[in-house]
Scaffold this active site. Sequence first.
Site, PDB file in Angstrom:
ATOM      1  N   ASP A  43      43.785 112.742  92.426  1.00 29.72           N
ATOM      2  CA  ASP A  43      43.993 113.206  91.000  1.00 29.72           C
ATOM      3  C   ASP A  43      43.496 112.330  89.936  1.00 29.72           C
ATOM      4  O   ASP A  43      42.510 112.574  89.173  1.00 29.72           O
ATOM      5  CB  ASP A  43      45.564 113.406  90.694  1.00 29.72           C
ATOM      6  CG  ASP A  43      46.218 114.485  91.392  1.00 29.72           C
ATOM      7  OD1 ASP A  43      46.850 115.307  90.955  1.00 29.72           O
ATOM      8  OD2 ASP A  43      46.237 114.283  92.698  1.00 29.72           O
ATOM      9  N   GLU A  66      45.620 115.862  82.409  1.00 29.75           N
ATOM     10  CA  GLU A  66      46.850 115.928  82.932  1.00 29.75           C
ATOM     11  C   GLU A  66      47.280 114.467  83.183  1.00 29.75           C
ATOM     12  O   GLU A  66      48.568 114.127  83.123  1.00 29.75           O
ATOM     13  CB  GLU A  66      47.213 116.723  84.061  1.00 29.75           C
ATOM     14  CG  GLU A  66      48.529 116.438  84.572  1.00 29.75           C
ATOM     15  CD  GLU A  66      48.820 117.635  85.696  1.00 29.75           C
ATOM     16  OE1 GLU A  66      47.987 118.220  86.498  1.00 29.75           O
ATOM     17  OE2 GLU A  66      50.064 117.840  86.100  1.00 29.75           O
ATOM     18  N   ASP A 119      42.464 119.631  84.236  1.00 29.67           N
ATOM     19  CA  ASP A 119      43.460 119.094  85.440  1.00 29.67           C
ATOM     20  C   ASP A 119      42.492 118.683  86.446  1.00 29.67           C
ATOM     21  O   ASP A 119      41.881 119.682  87.071  1.00 29.67           O
ATOM     22  CB  ASP A 119      44.232 120.578  85.723  1.00 29.67           C
ATOM     23  CG  ASP A 119      45.504 120.132  86.488  1.00 29.67           C
ATOM     24  OD1 ASP A 119      45.235 119.112  86.987  1.00 29.67           O
ATOM     25  OD2 ASP A 119      46.265 120.997  86.293  1.00 29.67           O
ATOM     26  N   ILE A 121      43.475 117.840  89.441  1.00 31.86           N
ATOM     27  CA  ILE A 121      43.613 118.444  90.790  1.00 31.86           C
ATOM     28  C   ILE A 121      44.810 119.509  90.386  1.00 31.86           C
ATOM     29  O   ILE A 121      46.022 118.937  90.035  1.00 31.86           O
ATOM     30  CB  ILE A 121      44.033 117.620  91.912  1.00 31.86           C
ATOM     31  CG1 ILE A 121      42.992 116.892  92.537  1.00 31.86           C
ATOM     32  CG2 ILE A 121      44.693 118.369  93.105  1.00 31.86           C
ATOM     33  CD1 ILE A 121      43.136 116.236  93.855  1.00 31.86           C
ATOM     34  N   ASP A 122      44.431 120.828  89.977  1.00 30.46           N
ATOM     35  CA  ASP A 122      45.555 121.632  90.028  1.00 30.46           C
ATOM     36  C   ASP A 122      46.141 122.124  91.420  1.00 30.46           C
ATOM     37  O   ASP A 122      45.289 122.589  92.041  1.00 30.46           O
ATOM     38  CB  ASP A 122      44.933 122.728  89.206  1.00 30.46           C
ATOM     39  CG  ASP A 122      46.095 123.948  88.878  1.00 30.46           C
ATOM     40  OD1 ASP A 122      47.230 123.653  88.818  1.00 30.46           O
ATOM     41  OD2 ASP A 122      45.631 124.966  88.467  1.00 30.46           O
ATOM     42  N   THR A 124      48.440 120.235  93.357  1.00 32.51           N
ATOM     43  CA  THR A 124      48.485 118.913  94.114  1.00 32.51           C
ATOM     44  C   THR A 124      49.302 119.195  95.364  1.00 32.51           C
ATOM     45  O   THR A 124      48.978 118.579  96.489  1.00 32.51           O
ATOM     46  CB  THR A 124      49.204 117.755  93.177  1.00 32.51           C
ATOM     47  OG1 THR A 124      48.426 117.570  92.092  1.00 32.51           O
ATOM     48  CG2 THR A 124      49.091 116.373  94.052  1.00 32.51           C
ATOM     49  N   HIS A 214      58.130 126.615  90.225  1.00 35.96           N
ATOM     50  CA  HIS A 214      57.460 126.699  89.153  1.00 35.96           C
ATOM     51  C   HIS A 214      57.384 128.317  88.755  1.00 35.96           C
ATOM     52  O   HIS A 214      56.663 128.732  87.957  1.00 35.96           O
ATOM     53  CB  HIS A 214      55.908 126.741  89.774  1.00 35.96           C
ATOM     54  CG  HIS A 214      55.623 125.291  90.106  1.00 35.96           C
ATOM     55  ND1 HIS A 214      54.416 124.799  90.584  1.00 35.96           N
ATOM     56  CD2 HIS A 214      56.307 124.132  90.028  1.00 35.96           C
ATOM     57  CE1 HIS A 214      54.581 123.877  90.815  1.00 35.96           C
ATOM     58  NE2 HIS A 214      55.525 123.120  90.269  1.00 35.96           N
ATOM     59  N   SER A 238      48.007 126.687  92.435  1.00 34.21           N
ATOM     60  CA  SER A 238      46.839 126.402  91.553  1.00 34.21           C
ATOM     61  C   SER A 238      46.129 127.679  90.793  1.00 34.21           C
ATOM     62  O   SER A 238      46.607 128.800  91.218  1.00 34.21           O
ATOM     63  CB  SER A 238      45.790 125.824  92.172  1.00 34.21           C
ATOM     64  OG  SER A 238      44.639 126.759  92.761  1.00 34.21           O
ATOM     65  N   LYS A 241      44.506 131.524  91.909  1.00 34.76           N
ATOM     66  CA  LYS A 241      44.898 132.833  91.562  1.00 34.76           C
ATOM     67  C   LYS A 241      44.176 133.540  90.534  1.00 34.76           C
ATOM     68  O   LYS A 241      44.072 134.839  90.865  1.00 34.76           O
ATOM     69  CB  LYS A 241      46.545 132.703  91.251  1.00 34.76           C
ATOM     70  CG  LYS A 241      47.501 132.182  92.402  1.00 34.76           C
ATOM     71  CD  LYS A 241      48.932 132.143  92.224  1.00 34.76           C
ATOM     72  CE  LYS A 241      49.417 131.033  91.200  1.00 34.76           C
ATOM     73  NZ  LYS A 241      49.295 129.714  91.861  1.00 34.76           N
ATOM     74  N   ARG A 255      54.451 134.774  86.450  1.00 38.38           N
ATOM     75  CA  ARG A 255      55.246 133.401  86.372  1.00 38.38           C
ATOM     76  C   ARG A 255      56.113 133.369  85.500  1.00 38.38           C
ATOM     77  O   ARG A 255      55.834 133.585  84.225  1.00 38.38           O
ATOM     78  CB  ARG A 255      54.101 132.309  86.249  1.00 38.38           C
ATOM     79  CG  ARG A 255      54.703 130.798  86.113  1.00 38.38           C
ATOM     80  CD  ARG A 255      54.133 130.005  87.134  1.00 38.38           C
ATOM     81  NE  ARG A 255      53.482 128.922  86.554  1.00 38.38           N
ATOM     82  CZ  ARG A 255      52.654 128.267  87.181  1.00 38.38           C
ATOM     83  NH1 ARG A 255      52.302 128.271  88.527  1.00 38.38           N
ATOM     84  NH2 ARG A 255      52.153 127.157  86.441  1.00 38.38           N
TER      85      ARG A 255
HETATM   86  P1  AMP Z   1      51.289 126.537  91.018  1.00 31.93           P
HETATM   87  O1  AMP Z   1      50.205 125.997  92.005  1.00 31.93           O
HETATM   88  O2  AMP Z   1      50.774 127.904  90.429  1.00 31.93           O
HETATM   89  O3  AMP Z   1      52.377 126.541  91.409  1.00 31.93           O
HETATM   90  O4  AMP Z   1      50.942 125.692  89.641  1.00 31.93           O
HETATM   91  C1  AMP Z   1      51.009 124.519  89.722  1.00 31.93           C
HETATM   92  C2  AMP Z   1      51.102 123.932  88.487  1.00 31.93           C
HETATM   93  O5  AMP Z   1      52.489 124.393  87.913  1.00 31.93           O
HETATM   94  C3  AMP Z   1      51.230 122.231  88.502  1.00 31.93           C
HETATM   95  O6  AMP Z   1      50.259 121.733  87.798  1.00 31.93           O
HETATM   96  C4  AMP Z   1      52.512 121.785  87.174  1.00 31.93           C
HETATM   97  O7  AMP Z   1      51.839 121.334  86.259  1.00 31.93           O
HETATM   98  C5  AMP Z   1      52.969 123.204  86.771  1.00 31.93           C
HETATM   99  N1  AMP Z   1      54.247 123.542  86.791  1.00 31.93           N
HETATM  100  C6  AMP Z   1      54.667 125.003  86.461  1.00 31.93           C
HETATM  101  N2  AMP Z   1      56.027 125.205  86.542  1.00 31.93           N
HETATM  102  C7  AMP Z   1      56.491 123.901  86.383  1.00 31.93           C
HETATM  103  C8  AMP Z   1      57.745 123.456  86.404  1.00 31.93           C
HETATM  104  N3  AMP Z   1      58.928 124.217  86.225  1.00 31.93           N
HETATM  105  N4  AMP Z   1      58.025 121.979  86.544  1.00 31.93           N
HETATM  106  C9  AMP Z   1      56.676 121.355  86.811  1.00 31.93           C
HETATM  107  N5  AMP Z   1      55.645 121.730  86.866  1.00 31.93           N
HETATM  108  C10 AMP Z   1      55.341 122.969  86.600  1.00 31.93           C
HETATM  109 MG    MG Z   2      48.131 121.288  87.251  1.00 31.23          MG
END
Ligand code: AMP
Ligand code: MG
Length: 325
Positions: A43, A66, A119, A121-122, A124, A214, A238, A241, A255
């Site tokens: 990252d 980030e 970001d 690495i979205d 991680t 999330h 990430s 999607k 979400r």
């Molecule tokens: P995903 O891969 O769709 O689950 O999204 C990943 C991203 O969700 C990460 O970069 C986090 O920054 C963010 N994220 C979403 N909801 C939360 C949460 N409740 N707490 C911390 N990070 C979150």
């Molecule tokens: Mg992210």
Amino acid sequence: MDREKMFALEVISKASVFTKKLQREKTTLFFEKDDKSPVTAADFGSQLLVMHYLQKYFPEDPLAAEENILELSEGKKPILEMITDLLSKEIEDFSFEKIIAKEENQRSKQNSDRLWVLDPIDGTKGFLRGDQFVVALALMKNFQPILGVLGCPNLNDQAEPDTKGNGVIAYAIRGQGTWIQDIDQPGTPSRLSVSNYANPAQARFVSSVDSTGHSNSDAIQSLKSHLHNQEEIKQFDSQAKYVMIAAGNFDVFLRFPPANNPNYHEKIWDHAAGTLIVEEAGGLVTDISGKRFDFSHGKSMEENRGVVVSNGHFHNEIVDFFSRG
Ligand code: AMP
Ligand code: MG
């Protein structure tokens, strides 16, 4: 805009190749941030790589990213050494200290109507699992994304999961559509457009892998029941999607603020590039009350709750369902 586009495609391509190599080699160190989410040497490395080139080619432009790279000089010496070693192989004149100095100088004169959002690495968690992640970069003008680039090391040119290939870049420029091209064969992009599925009972849903941390999977299930939709929900990490919806492989991504963190507000780098990529492919992106994303409140999207991304055909039906509560 051509110069920004060429820059963004090139730097995201470099960062994608760099991070994919680390994912494959599993050579990355990781630790927990204050919010318990993981962060890795990859990252930080990806962020520093983009910062190096941004400072070189657009020295006047501010960046919102980030990771807090200052942490690296505060007690994370082994990680900093590892990253410096890795980046020195990619960038002849890499210097962590120079990047920090330029960043501080930049911070003092941030009054531009332009902002780059990164970001590094979205996803991680997906990165660590060997699954989906993206490198996400957007250029904002007056708080709206005008260029969005997602480096997707584990998607193929049909925007399908593919961890064996080298990956693709999806990008959009406002008013000029959404495009996808191979990371290693730039210059032959093909255009993406959302699906034309119009029957919500057959809509293909996609959601986060971390469906409780999330998001809120109960809320998604109640919507699916309301729509008489029995399709299996596929899960990916990430903004990959967003690319899958832009390409028509899925029809809805939802979400919600998680039950254990109902006041969570989404971060701009998790959505800015993806939003433009879906909108320019003909889809719609709003929060769960139907409001467009407001990227003008700093790093958190304080005026929005949750995410609804769709091909546009039953977006109102989804938003109406949640507005009724
Ligand atoms: P995903 O891969 O769709 O689950 O999204 C990943 C991203 O969700 C990460 O970069 C986090 O920054 C963010 N994220 C979403 N909801 C939360 C949460 N409740 N707490 C911390 N990070 C979150
Ligand atoms: Mg992210």
